[in-house]
Design an enzyme around this catalytic site. Structure first.
Site, PDB file in Angstrom:
ATOM      1  N   ASN A  56      -2.121   2.139   3.294  1.00 35.97           N
ATOM      2  CA  ASN A  56      -2.406   3.547   3.009  1.00 35.97           C
ATOM      3  C   ASN A  56      -1.586   4.512   3.865  1.00 35.97           C
ATOM      4  OD1 ASN A  56      -5.394   2.008   2.832  1.00 35.97           O
ATOM      5  ND2 ASN A  56      -4.712   3.120   1.033  1.00 35.97           N
TER       6      ASN A  56
ATOM      7  N   ILE B 237      -0.115   9.842   5.288  1.00 33.22           N
ATOM      8  CA  ILE B 237      -1.384   9.125   5.162  1.00 33.22           C
ATOM      9  C   ILE B 237      -2.034   9.432   3.824  1.00 33.22           C
ATOM     10  CG2 ILE B 237      -3.684   8.800   6.166  1.00 33.22           C
ATOM     11  CD1 ILE B 237      -2.414  10.116   8.758  1.00 33.22           C
ATOM     12  N   CYS B 238      -2.542   8.379   3.167  1.00 35.88           N
ATOM     13  CA  CYS B 238      -3.322   8.587   1.949  1.00 35.88           C
ATOM     14  C   CYS B 238      -4.792   8.374   2.307  1.00 35.88           C
ATOM     15  CB  CYS B 238      -2.884   7.602   0.871  1.00 35.88           C
ATOM     16  SG  CYS B 238      -3.833   7.750  -0.646  1.00 35.88           S
ATOM     17  N   LEU B 239      -5.492   9.485   2.550  1.00 36.60           N
ATOM     18  CA  LEU B 239      -6.913   9.398   2.901  1.00 36.60           C
ATOM     19  C   LEU B 239      -7.622  10.582   2.261  1.00 36.60           C
ATOM     20  CD1 LEU B 239      -9.091   7.902   4.573  1.00 36.60           C
ATOM     21  CD2 LEU B 239      -8.534   9.405   6.477  1.00 36.60           C
TER      22      LEU B 239
END
Ligand SMILES: [Zn+2]
Ligand SMILES: [Zn+2]
Lengths: 181, 199
Positions: B83, B91-93
């Site tokens: 991620n 960041i993929c959050l």
């Protein structure tokens, strides 16, 4: 008695810590400052109204509580009025006014007729309705006489005369009140 | 409104600095400038993960509209994670995007990132190459992530097998990081990595 300055630092510091804790309980969950124009959501989270308003404006498609993400809306928040609140309105506060509290009047269980204001209104309207009837019938006697007119001189007759005079008086007062109001 | 942002960062900063996580060296927060618009975060790799024992530096940019919009966070330290981009550190959050809530703080963001290191979401990847390896060759993924932690984040266990392969590429004149990326991307297959680098 002398004030023992600094002789017991323990308890006083504890008290200060507790005070700080108490103050933090009333911090807005958005700006983390003491909540001003405080409102509480249905899920119980405290905010400044300007802060919550801005949050709801920022995400019009996702109206959720900033703390627990429960669905919330502008008209389902409850304002908190502490003692001394409402005195100092911040003039910079240009957001729409805080929504009002919803309150329901308690059920009227008043046992004394004629005591409350509402009963006064009832008496007024009764006076208008009853006045012409009793005035015309008892004073001029034109049209059909009443089914059972009380004979002159009986106590009932006097009572009726008195009542119609009372009605006349009430009507005069009422008209006067209408003119003055 | 920028006033709210600065005011809040000041309060949050104080909160993180005195929090117990700092004492456990799990998270750290430092000011980069005096205007409270940029901060430097640091998180320790969670135990029982390939990131254990490593420390990751984060770039945190606070927008004017904070806390109504999330801070912009990026890994400065290179990291191998489904991620997180192995190239840019992006960041993929969800909480840094549409799931952000105004009551969240930099402390909760740092703790969420730490949780992300412990529990990746390979089905919602930021780095497709890493996510594929995570799903198809998880053992190799864990070794690679640990190797990156040792190479870039002060973690233990550099893995001598991986080191030797990197040295082979260095001898061919390939830059170290490029060599590591190529080998990691091709599951440490030296031949395919070389092919890709010289094609
Ligand atoms: Zn507030
Ligand atoms: Zn809530």
């Amino acid at each position: 008695m002398a004030t023992s300055s600094g002789s017991e630092p323990g308890p006083s510091r504890e008290g200060e810590e507790n005070k700080e804790k108490d103050e933090r309980m009333f911090e807005c969950n958005i700006c983390l400052d003491t909540a001003r124009d405080a409102v509480v959501s249905m899920c119980g989270h405290l905010f400044c109204w300007p802060c919550l308003h801005q949050w709801l404006d920022t995400r019009p498609n996702r109206q959720v509580c900033p703390v627990c993400k429960a669905v919330i809306s502008k008209d389902k928040v409850i304002p908190l009025y502490g003692r001394g609140s409402g005195k100092q309105e911040d003039p910079r506060n240009k957001v729409p006014p805080r929504p009002p509290g919803h309150r329901t009047e308690p059920e009227n269980t008043n046992g004394f007729p004629g005591f409350g204001f509402g009963d006064g209104g009832f008496q007024m309207s009764f006076g208008i309705g009853a006045f012409p009837f009793s005035f015309f019938t008892s004073s001029f006697n034109f049209g059909e006489p009443r089914p059972n007119p009380a004979p002159v001189g009986t106590p009932q007759f006097g009572e009726e005369q008195f009542l119609s005079r009372v009605f006349l008086y009430i009507a005069c007062v009422f008209i006067l009140w209408l003119l003055l109001a | 409104m920028a006033n709210i942002a600065a005011q809040r960062i000041k309060r949050e900063f104080r909160e993180v600095v005195t929090s117990e996580e700092v004492q456990r060296c799990a998270i750290k927060l430092e000011l980069v400038n005096d205007s409270f618009t940029e901060l430097r975060g640091e998180i320790g790799g969670p135990p029982d993960t390939p990131y254990e024992g490593a420390n990751y530096v984060l770039e945190i940019k606070v927008p004017e509209t904070y806390p109504f919009n999330p801070p912009k966070v990026r890994f400065v330290t290179k990291i191998w994670h489904p991620n997180i981009s192995s190239v840019t550190g992006a960041i993929c959050l969800d909480i840094l995007k549409d799931q952000w809530a105004a009551a969240m703080t930099l402390r909760t963001v740092l703790l969420s990132l730490q949780a992300l290191l412990a529990a990746a979401e390979p089905d919602d990847p930021q780095d497709a190459v890493v996510a594929r390896q995570y799903k198809e060759k998880n053992d190799l993924f864990r070794l690679t992530a640990r190797h990156w932690g040792a190479a870039y984040a002060g973690g233990p266990d550099r893995n001598s097998d991986f080191e030797n392969k990197i040295r082979r590429l260095l001898d061919m004149g390939v830059e170290e990081h490029k060599a590591r990326v190529a080998l990691s991307s091709y599951d440490w297959d030296l031949e395919r990595a070389t092919e890709q680098l010289f094609s």
